[in-house]
Design a protein around this motif. Structure first.
Motif, PDB file in Angstrom:
ATOM      1  N   LEU A  20       1.634  -2.186  -4.638  1.00 58.84           N
ATOM      2  CA  LEU A  20       1.188  -1.652  -5.859  1.00 58.84           C
ATOM      3  C   LEU A  20      -0.197  -1.144  -5.296  1.00 58.84           C
ATOM      4  N   LEU A  21      -1.211  -1.782  -4.506  1.00 57.34           N
ATOM      5  CA  LEU A  21      -2.512  -1.344  -4.378  1.00 57.34           C
ATOM      6  C   LEU A  21      -2.397  -0.120  -3.396  1.00 57.34           C
ATOM      7  N   GLY A  22      -1.100   0.363  -2.763  1.00 59.61           N
ATOM      8  CA  GLY A  22      -1.084   1.325  -1.794  1.00 59.61           C
ATOM      9  C   GLY A  22      -1.211   1.039  -0.411  1.00 59.61           C
ATOM     10  N   TYR A  23      -1.068  -0.251  -0.027  1.00 62.61           N
ATOM     11  CA  TYR A  23      -1.026  -0.701   1.269  1.00 62.61           C
ATOM     12  C   TYR A  23       0.675  -0.677   1.774  1.00 62.61           C
ATOM     13  N   LYS A  24       0.725  -0.941   3.154  1.00 65.46           N
ATOM     14  CA  LYS A  24       2.142  -0.746   3.532  1.00 65.46           C
ATOM     15  C   LYS A  24       2.613  -2.157   3.468  1.00 65.46           C
ATOM     16  N   ASN A  25       1.875  -3.385   3.672  1.00 72.63           N
ATOM     17  CA  ASN A  25       2.225  -4.670   3.436  1.00 72.63           C
ATOM     18  C   ASN A  25       1.024  -5.514   2.966  1.00 72.63           C
TER      19      ASN A  25
END
Length: 720
Positions: free
Chosen positions: A264-269
């Motif tokens: 949701l924050l835009g990180y891959k994991n």
């Protein structure tokens, strides 16, 4: 009585609740503190426009409130780990949830974020620690979801944060409250030291003639090391892996929710999100480090197993068990045959060594080392002196349990004779208590609104065997190392001097925080320090001397540990080291595996218990119940793994990466002269005092005079 110049600390020690009826007061006080904090923030938002926003009128009031809040909030949460009252532990858990929920709401306030953003855009000239505070605070709002557009996604993110908080609190509570164990006959526990067995609960009724072996360290580890029966060791090992299976769904939910939140924050994991602000910066850096170390250690691990199997084979032969020897080396074999190898090949008798490390004598020796090295003075506060230092003169409640020791800590004359803080030692197991060894900050240090220093208070919480009529509490060498390590965290907490509580002491990035304590472990492998720490327990009292003589044909041991024992101990420092570090790699690689899935669907489908056990087998090469045809989900070790729920998620690699820094610091500065007081004080002021108030890499470079190197780390492991 304390010497006069140490009898009147400038700050009183906190007092602790002890009764069930105090539980409601914990909740009331928590609500009062949170209401006060909200009022501070509301006032900032109400009074300050974005055009007028500066550090001193936006962030400073909230930072000062954070400082004051921490002086009570840490203790409120601490009851859940140490109180003998179920009601207080439950209230502490509830209070933690209230504080976490408040923190989540506060960290997602758009109105505050707008003001903090306005301050960040001003580019004011600030002192370095305040500039770091502003940077961390501004980035923190983004990492807490304010970069997500308002609407369903942000609402979902907030919901996830709250659920993760609930999971973390419940997970640790289950570990603290765990009371499992197994009933065994005395015959089944053949080989386990008599004093361990004598301390176990005796059975009645259907368990008449049996004893109850719990999973606390003082009984668990000796059984794994000494029980002759492989079946008993297997039962104990497997049962310990499954002792809190109510945490299995909690662990799975935590991993799934973390992954969803990171995306949701835009990180891959989740690992990419967590590691971004650590020293490693990227998951690739971590995975490359762990992969390289695994490749270097694997051949040594296989050689060590080969040698240990020879000991197992000869042991079975000596006991007439050749027919049951199957040529395999099991998870429940390792502590037993590792110990046997040390005894037979290196003449290392851990029980004999432990006789030279009575707990209290060892603590006194450790404190003396820290006094000489860092310029500190430790004054134990007992009897009437407790009332003199306690808030409100309440000496009866200046500690939370009768077994807890309290010290006031001061600078020595060379450091100015100033007050440093309070140190508590809570060393023995009891029901409901935190089950491992850890340092807890009770009150951080900081500069208050008047510009005066607030001094820290810190607690070591451990689980060592208690004294008996025949013997005092005696420490195995690995327990001496554990105590020194945790006391190292305590010293870091005490001598830190930061402006804001946020950066105090051990509040550094996770892949650095272990390095200072790991470095201090080296003093437990230095001959002169081992000798100074030691004193045979028979010299502590006539009763102990008489008991020892009656059990040892009236022989008299040396007062301090003999050179021969020291040499045999030091010669074993790296015996089976590859297997030990492969075990650490298993934890680190499992942590990264569950926090770096290719997709959310992949983590949803991942069989977590099976992954934990398969990775352990592949990395450590030790066999488990799967060798008998059982499925790979035979155990749930991840459900006992408090680190991955309690802050080391996508960060357990830090125990290994910190060793790189600790080895570099020790070999570069202290190896030639471990008791060099000049360098010890430089280390105190350059590394420990800084806490997290500047980039940790800068702290290392300031101390080393260069960028850190892996050379000493790999040399120490024999892999250079």
């Amino acid at each position: 009585m304390a010497p006069t110049k140490y009898s009147n600390p400038p700050q009183k020690a906190p007092v602790f609740y002890a009764k069930d009826q105090d539980a409601s007061r914990i909740i009331e006080r928590t609500k009062e503190l949170l209401a006060r904090s909200k009022a501070v923030t509301d006032a900032v938002v109400k009074d300050i426009k974005a055009s007028d926003a500066r550090f001193d009128n936006v962030l400073l009031p909230m930072a000062l409130d954070d400082n004051e809040l921490a002086t009570e909030a840490h203790i409120i949460g601490f009851y859940s780990a140490i109180s003998t009252s179920q009601a207080l532990r439950d209230a502490s858990t509830e209070a933690e949830q209230l504080m976490d929920d408040f923190g989540i709401e506060a960290s997602m306030r758009e109105d505050v974020f707008a003001l903090v953003g306005a301050v960040a855009q001003r580019t004011e000239k600030l002192d370095p620690e305040s500039a770091r505070y502003l940077e961390k605070e501004h980035k923190g709002y983004l990492r807490n979801g304010l970069g997500i557009p308002e609407g369903p996604q942000r609402d979902r993110f907030k919901d996830i944060k709250k659920k993760l908080s609930e999971i973390g609190i419940a997970f640790q509570k289950n570990l603290n409250e765990e009371k499992g164990g197994l009933w065994f006959t005395l015959e089944e526990l053949e080989g386990v030291p008599r004093d361990v067995v004598d301390d176990l609960k005796k059975g009645e009724g259907e368990n008449e003639g049996k004893v109850f072996l719990d999973f606390k360290y003082p009984s668990l580890f000796p059984t794994q090391k000494y029980a002759l029966s492989p079946e008993v060791r297997r039962k104990v090992f497997v049962s310990n892996e499954n002792k809190v299976n109510q945490n299995v769904p909690l662990f799975r939910d935590a991993v799934l929710l973390r992954d969803e939140a990171a995306r949701l924050l835009g990180y891959k994991n989740h690992a990419e999100f967590r590691i971004e602000d650590k020293m490693a910066k990227t998951p690739k850096t971590v995975n490359d480090f762990l992969g390289d170390l695994r490749e270097r250690l694997a051949p040594g691990g296989l050689k060590e197993i080969e040698k240990l199997l020879e000991f197992k084979k000869n042991d079975y032969k000596s006991r007439g068990l050749e027919d049951s020897y199957d040529g395999k080396y099991y998870l429940w074999d390792h502590r037993f045959y590792d110990r046997l190898m040390l005894e037979k090949e290196f003449q290392l008798d851990q029980e004999k060594i432990a006789e030279y490390f009575p707990l209290q004598t060892t603590i006194e020796g450790m404190l003396k080392i820290f006094q000489e090295l860092f310029g500190l003075v430790f004054i134990e506060i007992v009897g009437e002196d407790r009332a003199a230092v306690a808030e409100g003169g309440d000496g009866d409640h200046v500690c939370w349990h009768k077994d807890v020791q309290l010290f006031s800590v001061w600078d020595d004359e060379s450091e100015g004779n100033g007050f440093v803080g309070y140190l508590y030692l809570d060393l023995f197991p009891r029901d409901g208590k935190y089950g491992h060894a850890a340092n807890f900050n009770l009150q951080p240090g900081f500069i208050n609104a008047k510009g005066e220093r607030h001094y820290p208070a810190t607690a070591l919480v451990c689980n060592f065997s208690k004294s008996s009529e025949k013997k005092p509490s005696l420490l195995k060498h690995d327990e001496v190392v554990t105590l020194f390590h945790e006391l190292g965290h305590g010293i870091h907490d005490l001598v830190s001097k930061t402006k804001y509580s946020r950066f105090h002491g051990t509040s550094t990035v996770r892949d650095f925080v272990e390095a200072p304590s790991q470095m201090l472990e080296n003093w437990c492998w230095t001959p002169s320090q081992l000798r100074s720490l030691s004193r045979h327990y028979s010299y502590l009292s006539p009763a102990y001397a008489e008991e020892y003589a009656s059990s040892n044909q009236n022989t008299k041991p040396e007062e301090h540990i003999p050179d021969a024992l020291i040499n045999s101990l030091i010669n074993t420092k790296h015996v089976n080291d590859a297997l030990f570090n492969l075990r650490q790699l298993h934890f680190g690689i499992f942590d990264m595996t569950v926090h770096t899935p290719e997709s959310h669907e992949a983590i949803e489908k991942l069989p977590i218990p099976e992954t934990y056990n398969r990775l352990r087998h592949e990395i450590s090469k030790l066999e488990g119940p799967e060798a008998f045809g059982e499925s790979w989900d035979w155990g749930n070790g991840q459900a006992t793994f408090g680190h991955l729920i309690g802050g080391y998620d996508a960060g357990y690699y830090g125990y290994l990466s910190s060793q790189v820094y600790s080895a570099d610091m020790f070999y570069t500065v202290f190896k030639a002269d471990p008791m060099n007081g000049k360098e010890g004080r430089r280390y105190r002021h350059t590394v420990l005092e800084r806490g997290g108030s500047q980039e940790e890499m800068q702290t290392l470079e300031d101390f080393l005079g260069r960028k850190p190197s892996t050379e000493a780390f790999y040399k120490e492991l024999g892999l250079s």
